[in-house]
Scaffold this motif. Structure first.
Motif, PDB file in Angstrom:
ATOM      1  N   LEU A  96     -19.035   0.830   8.260  1.00  0.00           N
ATOM      2  CA  LEU A  96     -18.399   0.543   9.546  1.00  0.00           C
ATOM      3  C   LEU A  96     -17.895   1.849  10.148  1.00  0.00           C
ATOM      4  O   LEU A  96     -17.242   2.624   9.459  1.00  0.00           O
ATOM      5  CB  LEU A  96     -17.226  -0.412   9.379  1.00  0.00           C
ATOM      6  CG  LEU A  96     -17.539  -1.903   9.328  1.00  0.00           C
ATOM      7  CD1 LEU A  96     -16.246  -2.706   9.182  1.00  0.00           C
ATOM      8  CD2 LEU A  96     -18.299  -2.373  10.547  1.00  0.00           C
ATOM      9  N   GLY A 123     -13.827  -5.158  10.408  1.00  0.00           N
ATOM     10  CA  GLY A 123     -14.886  -5.854   9.688  1.00  0.00           C
ATOM     11  C   GLY A 123     -14.828  -7.274   9.995  1.00  0.00           C
ATOM     12  O   GLY A 123     -15.434  -8.141  10.045  1.00  0.00           O
ATOM     13  N   THR A 145     -21.792  -1.458   2.515  1.00  0.00           N
ATOM     14  CA  THR A 145     -20.378  -1.622   2.183  1.00  0.00           C
ATOM     15  C   THR A 145     -19.553  -1.353   3.426  1.00  0.00           C
ATOM     16  O   THR A 145     -19.812  -0.399   4.167  1.00  0.00           O
ATOM     17  CB  THR A 145     -19.934  -0.669   1.044  1.00  0.00           C
ATOM     18  OG1 THR A 145     -20.139   0.679   1.456  1.00  0.00           O
ATOM     19  CG2 THR A 145     -20.706  -0.927  -0.240  1.00  0.00           C
ATOM     20  N   GLU A 146     -18.578  -2.202   3.642  1.00  0.00           N
ATOM     21  CA  GLU A 146     -17.739  -2.075   4.829  1.00  0.00           C
ATOM     22  C   GLU A 146     -17.081  -0.697   4.907  1.00  0.00           C
ATOM     23  O   GLU A 146     -17.053  -0.059   5.949  1.00  0.00           O
ATOM     24  CB  GLU A 146     -16.681  -3.176   4.823  1.00  0.00           C
ATOM     25  CG  GLU A 146     -15.853  -3.227   6.074  1.00  0.00           C
ATOM     26  CD  GLU A 146     -14.940  -4.428   6.086  1.00  0.00           C
ATOM     27  OE1 GLU A 146     -13.792  -4.255   6.528  1.00  0.00           O
ATOM     28  OE2 GLU A 146     -15.356  -5.512   5.658  1.00  0.00           O
TER      29      GLU A 146
END
Length: 159
Positions: free
Chosen positions: A153, A159, A148-149
């Motif tokens: 991240l 993203g 999941t971003e």
């Protein structure tokens, strides 16, 4: 076990570790063996092939909520790697680096991690098709996590 390259350091106490036990939840099927396995995901994607995650049949229901096209993180056990190297001399860089500064399979706990994209999904068969992976055929799988971003991240990255 393969010999050491210049500058490599071995931790004698890690040659036969006895620690936590993990459950193998399945196997990763790839076209790769020791003589032709790509050294990174980019090369694996370029070379292509058929890549399938085969879970223990009892774990099919755990695939609920995943979807084709979704990225997932695979954690797998690189069971044919060395586990005693502290410093390594990789072929792609000059000099040596500490094991934790490398993505090498040779590490105290030979856990591999790859972010892949689901290309097929069959909960009844407990299988996932994936876009690519850079591990040997029949590599033990220890976990699947959704990518999941928001969670995966690093801060400050787009993203």
């Amino acid at each position: 076990m393969a010999g050491l390259r210049p500058g490599e350091v071995v931790a004698e106490g890690l040659k036969d570790p006895d620690g936590p036990r993990l459950r193998v939840i399945g196997r990763i099927r790839t076209p790769w063996g020791p003589d032709d396995c790509p050294r990174n995901m980019g090369t694996a994607r370029q070379r292509g092939g058929r890549f399938v995650v085969e879970l223990d049949p009892d774990l099919g229901p755990a695939l609920e909520g995943l979807a084709v096209g979704q990225p997932v993180i695979l954690l797998y056990w690189m069971d044919r790697a060395r586990r005693d190297l502290l410093r390594q001399s990789p072929r792609h860089i000059e000099g040596t680096r500490g094991t934790f500064a490398l993505r090498s399979p040779n590490r105290p706990n030979s856990i591999g991690v790859a972010t892949v994209v689901i290309t097929a999904l069959d909960p009844g068969d407990a299988t996932l098709g994936i876009d690519a992976i850079d591990c040997y055929d029949d590599t033990p799988l220890i976990d699947i996590k959704p990518w999941t971003e928001r969670a995966d991240l690093p801060p400050g990255r787009d993203g």
